[in-house]
Design a protein around this motif. Structure first.
Motif, mmCIF file in Angstrom:
data_model
loop_
_atom_site.group_PDB
_atom_site.id
_atom_site.type_symbol
_atom_site.label_atom_id
_atom_site.label_comp_id
_atom_site.label_asym_id
_atom_site.label_seq_id
_atom_site.Cartn_x
_atom_site.Cartn_y
_atom_site.Cartn_z
ATOM 1 N N GLU A 37 0.977 -1.236 -0.054
ATOM 2 C CA GLU A 37 -0.105 -0.119 -0.031
ATOM 3 C C GLU A 37 0.844 1.160 0.081
ATOM 4 O OE1 GLU A 37 0.489 -1.845 2.435
ATOM 5 O OE2 GLU A 37 1.197 -0.421 4.001
ATOM 6 N N GLU A 38 2.025 1.453 0.471
ATOM 7 C CA GLU A 38 3.123 2.236 0.302
ATOM 8 C C GLU A 38 3.426 2.813 -1.114
ATOM 9 O OE1 GLU A 38 6.440 2.056 3.356
ATOM 10 O OE2 GLU A 38 7.683 3.079 1.687
ATOM 11 N N PRO A 39 3.058 4.059 -1.281
ATOM 12 C CA PRO A 39 3.570 4.542 -2.625
ATOM 13 C C PRO A 39 4.720 4.274 -3.258
ATOM 14 C CG PRO A 39 2.332 6.345 -1.411
ATOM 15 C CD PRO A 39 2.661 5.103 -0.473
ATOM 16 N N TRP A 40 5.761 4.283 -2.298
ATOM 17 C CA TRP A 40 7.075 3.889 -2.861
ATOM 18 C C TRP A 40 7.099 2.427 -3.566
ATOM 19 C CZ3 TRP A 40 12.084 5.055 -4.154
ATOM 20 C CH2 TRP A 40 12.996 3.848 -4.262
ATOM 21 N N PHE A 41 6.573 1.527 -2.977
ATOM 22 C CA PHE A 41 6.466 -0.007 -3.579
ATOM 23 C C PHE A 41 5.638 -0.051 -4.739
ATOM 24 C CE2 PHE A 41 7.749 -0.450 0.845
ATOM 25 C CZ PHE A 41 9.136 -1.084 0.498
ATOM 26 N N GLN A 42 4.502 0.952 -4.639
ATOM 27 C CA GLN A 42 3.746 0.816 -5.838
ATOM 28 C C GLN A 42 4.380 1.519 -7.096
ATOM 29 O OE1 GLN A 42 -0.015 3.064 -4.558
ATOM 30 N NE2 GLN A 42 -0.292 1.466 -3.187
ATOM 31 N N ASP A 43 5.309 2.505 -6.746
ATOM 32 C CA ASP A 43 6.110 2.773 -8.012
ATOM 33 C C ASP A 43 7.176 2.027 -8.428
ATOM 34 O OD1 ASP A 43 4.914 5.287 -7.988
ATOM 35 O OD2 ASP A 43 6.407 6.585 -7.038
ATOM 36 N N GLU A 44 7.693 1.304 -7.464
ATOM 37 C CA GLU A 44 8.605 0.332 -7.920
ATOM 38 C C GLU A 44 8.046 -0.655 -8.726
ATOM 39 O OE1 GLU A 44 11.929 -0.461 -4.193
ATOM 40 O OE2 GLU A 44 10.194 -1.763 -4.097
ATOM 41 N N TRP A 45 6.928 -1.153 -8.268
ATOM 42 C CA TRP A 45 5.978 -2.280 -9.253
ATOM 43 C C TRP A 45 5.647 -1.517 -10.724
ATOM 44 C CZ3 TRP A 45 1.795 -4.361 -5.392
ATOM 45 C CH2 TRP A 45 2.302 -5.529 -4.858
ATOM 46 N N LYS A 46 5.393 -0.262 -10.630
ATOM 47 C CA LYS A 46 5.088 0.393 -11.877
ATOM 48 C C LYS A 46 6.324 0.165 -12.665
ATOM 49 C CE LYS A 46 5.180 5.133 -12.597
ATOM 50 N NZ LYS A 46 4.997 6.600 -12.260
ATOM 51 N N PHE A 47 7.614 0.786 -12.385
ATOM 52 C CA PHE A 47 8.478 0.652 -13.363
ATOM 53 C C PHE A 47 9.029 -0.876 -13.728
ATOM 54 C CE2 PHE A 47 8.941 5.088 -11.629
ATOM 55 C CZ PHE A 47 8.980 5.563 -12.901
ATOM 56 N N ALA A 48 8.902 -1.545 -12.729
ATOM 57 C CA ALA A 48 9.232 -3.207 -12.886
ATOM 58 C C ALA A 48 8.138 -3.455 -14.202
ATOM 59 C CB ALA A 48 9.057 -4.074 -11.593
ATOM 60 N N ASP A 49 7.128 -3.096 -13.979
ATOM 61 C CA ASP A 49 6.013 -3.545 -15.166
ATOM 62 C C ASP A 49 6.442 -2.958 -16.574
ATOM 63 O OD1 ASP A 49 4.104 -5.017 -14.288
ATOM 64 O OD2 ASP A 49 2.808 -3.409 -13.514
ATOM 65 N N ILE A 50 7.175 -1.567 -16.358
ATOM 66 C CA ILE A 50 7.742 -1.134 -17.733
ATOM 67 C C ILE A 50 8.771 -1.930 -18.523
ATOM 68 C CG2 ILE A 50 9.028 0.772 -18.812
ATOM 69 C CD1 ILE A 50 7.277 2.595 -16.814
ATOM 70 N N ALA A 51 9.506 -2.479 -17.512
ATOM 71 C CA ALA A 51 10.623 -3.354 -17.700
ATOM 72 C C ALA A 51 10.081 -4.708 -18.516
ATOM 73 C CB ALA A 51 11.671 -3.741 -16.727
ATOM 74 N N ALA A 52 9.013 -5.226 -17.866
ATOM 75 C CA ALA A 52 8.536 -6.500 -18.190
ATOM 76 C C ALA A 52 7.664 -6.369 -19.598
ATOM 77 C CB ALA A 52 7.186 -6.909 -17.469
ATOM 78 N N LYS A 53 7.111 -5.053 -19.868
ATOM 79 C CA LYS A 53 6.385 -4.923 -20.982
ATOM 80 C C LYS A 53 7.586 -4.722 -22.133
ATOM 81 C CE LYS A 53 1.907 -2.836 -20.810
ATOM 82 N NZ LYS A 53 1.521 -1.841 -19.471
ATOM 83 N N GLU A 54 8.654 -3.940 -21.884
ATOM 84 C CA GLU A 54 9.641 -3.636 -22.887
ATOM 85 C C GLU A 54 10.372 -5.126 -23.295
ATOM 86 O OE1 GLU A 54 11.284 0.467 -21.599
ATOM 87 O OE2 GLU A 54 12.959 -1.158 -21.908
ATOM 88 N N LYS A 55 10.710 -5.923 -22.464
ATOM 89 C CA LYS A 55 11.140 -7.130 -22.585
ATOM 90 C C LYS A 55 10.267 -8.273 -23.035
ATOM 91 C CE LYS A 55 15.678 -5.694 -22.241
ATOM 92 N NZ LYS A 55 16.583 -5.752 -23.336
ATOM 93 N N GLY A 56 9.011 -8.197 -22.813
ATOM 94 C CA GLY A 56 8.196 -9.103 -23.051
ATOM 95 C C GLY A 56 7.931 -10.375 -22.047
ATOM 96 N N PHE A 57 8.311 -10.102 -20.770
ATOM 97 C CA PHE A 57 8.332 -11.081 -19.795
ATOM 98 C C PHE A 57 7.197 -10.962 -19.005
ATOM 99 C CE2 PHE A 57 11.436 -8.089 -17.939
ATOM 100 C CZ PHE A 57 10.766 -7.896 -16.858
ATOM 101 N N THR A 58 6.894 -12.109 -18.052
ATOM 102 C CA THR A 58 5.688 -11.999 -16.945
ATOM 103 C C THR A 58 6.125 -11.348 -15.956
ATOM 104 O OG1 THR A 58 4.514 -13.562 -18.191
ATOM 105 C CG2 THR A 58 3.663 -13.006 -16.274
ATOM 106 N N LEU A 59 5.470 -10.529 -15.116
ATOM 107 C CA LEU A 59 5.972 -10.063 -13.910
ATOM 108 C C LEU A 59 4.710 -10.435 -12.965
ATOM 109 C CD1 LEU A 59 8.039 -8.315 -12.441
ATOM 110 C CD2 LEU A 59 6.319 -6.174 -12.335
ATOM 111 N N VAL A 60 5.051 -10.903 -11.695
ATOM 112 C CA VAL A 60 4.231 -11.357 -11.008
ATOM 113 C C VAL A 60 4.393 -10.586 -9.620
ATOM 114 C CG1 VAL A 60 3.066 -13.338 -9.433
ATOM 115 C CG2 VAL A 60 3.912 -13.727 -11.903
ATOM 116 N N LYS A 61 3.317 -9.715 -9.266
ATOM 117 C CA LYS A 61 3.587 -8.832 -7.978
ATOM 118 C C LYS A 61 2.926 -9.218 -6.989
ATOM 119 C CE LYS A 61 2.213 -5.743 -10.983
ATOM 120 N NZ LYS A 61 1.560 -4.706 -11.866
ATOM 121 N N ILE A 62 3.537 -9.402 -5.777
ATOM 122 C CA ILE A 62 2.847 -10.138 -4.760
ATOM 123 C C ILE A 62 3.375 -9.230 -3.549
ATOM 124 C CG2 ILE A 62 2.727 -12.064 -3.237
ATOM 125 C CD1 ILE A 62 3.813 -13.844 -5.599
#
Ligand code: FCA
Length: 328
Positions: A37-62
């Protein structure tokens, strides 16, 4: 002959690209965080998602707020065929257990923000880690506070400091100790620094801890506050408001620079939350995810230890600082 070689090379490149693409689709990487729920971690996930999209892998956020959830998150990732994960653990002492669980599930492991420790408290240096340069960033917090004390013309010998602490986390200790080093160098008396231990690393826990300190010292007029993140300092700011300390008598400087800080800066009138040292969720989210992808897909192990920098931002500078960090 040259022509034939050239076309062979072209075919080689095309086939190579195809296998890489096919491979990327098979790559599944977990990103486990202690406080979703902490914005810092939401931002980390957001940027990790960008990497996943760019490279075409699946990111599982838990989100995993305690040890049990960490264990089941790792088993879950193993069961769904992931090859690796990045984690910011709710408790660094879970280190040896996390390493063993990752191994049992055949998962590559990298940590972010909070570094795992062995039973004796030493860092587990076999696990690649990206964290912040905690001492340096803490020092920047202390310097910002000391500069503002001077600017406001306060007598530094009479100022009180709330050290919002979470001493079971080494990076948290380094951050507040860094701040204290700078404050002391500027002439801040050590005896005026009061510990406010928070039970959890969120705003509510910090508010409770800081309220106790402020109530104990009703004679102190000017206050400053620092802690491991923006939430810690926001807790102290909220506490100051409830006991009637006005923003012109309070200087809080946080660490983070995500929405918790930004929402505060956006308020029409300045609060006691004077500034924050902005750190980079892009590096911690995008780069760690890319590192893990490179490890899984290309066998390239991430650097053993990466420590990222921070930059001070105030109400009137945060937009530019975020832009310069590529996180706006
Ligand atoms: C720790 C803190 C977070 C953030 C991160 C970089 O995990 O709890 O708020 O500051 O380090």
């Amino acid at each position: 002959m040259l022509r034939i070689l050239k076309s062979f090379a072209a075919v080689g490149i095309a086939v190579g690209a195809l296998t890489a693409a096919a491979h990327a689709a098979d790559v599944k990487i977990g990103f486990v965080v202690k406080q979703p729920e902490e914005p810092w971690f939401q931002d980390e996930w957001k940027f990790a998602d960008i990497a996943a999209k760019e490279k075409g892998f699946t990111l599982v956020k838990i989100g995993a707020e305690d040890g049990e959830k960490v264990q089941s998150a790792i088993d879950n990732l193993g069961a769904q065929g992931a090859q690796g994960f990045i984690i910011c653990t709710p408790d660094v002492k879970l280190g040896p257990g996390i390493v063993a669980k990752a191994e049992a599930n055949g998962l590559k492991l990298m940590t972010v923000d909070d570094r795992l420790v062995n039973a004796d408290g030493s860092p587990i240096d076999s696990v690649p880690h990206m964290g912040i340069s905690a001492l340096k960033i803490g020092e920047a917090v202390g310097t910002a506070i000391a500069d503002e004390i001077k600017k406001r013309g306060w007598d530094i010998a009479t100022v009180g400091a709330v050290r919002v602490s979470y001493d079971q986390l080494p990076t948290a200790v380094d951050r507040v100790e860094g701040a204290i080093t700078s404050l002391k160098a500027a002439g801040f008396p050590e005896a005026n620094i009061f510990d406010a231990p928070q039970a959890k690393t969120d705003t509510e826990a910090a508010l409770n801890a800081a309220t106790v300190v402020l109530n104990k010292h009703p004679d102190v007029k000017h206050w400053v506050a620092f802690g491991l993140n923006d939430e810690a300092v926001l807790g102290a700011v909220r506490a100051s408001e409830t006991v009637g300390i006005t923003p012109d008598n309070f200087i809080g400087v946080g660490i983070g620079g995500a929405d918790s800080a930004i929402n505060e800066f956006k308020k029409p009138a300045a609060t006691g939350f004077f500034g924050t040292v902005i750190i980079s969720p892009k590096r911690h989210g995008y780069e760690t995810a890319l590192n893990m992808y490179d490890w899984v897909a290309n066998g390239k192990e991430p650097p053993a230890l990466t420590l990222t920098a921070g930059e001070l931002a105030l109400r009137d500078t945060y937009v530019d600082v975020r832009k310069s960090l590529g996180i706006e």
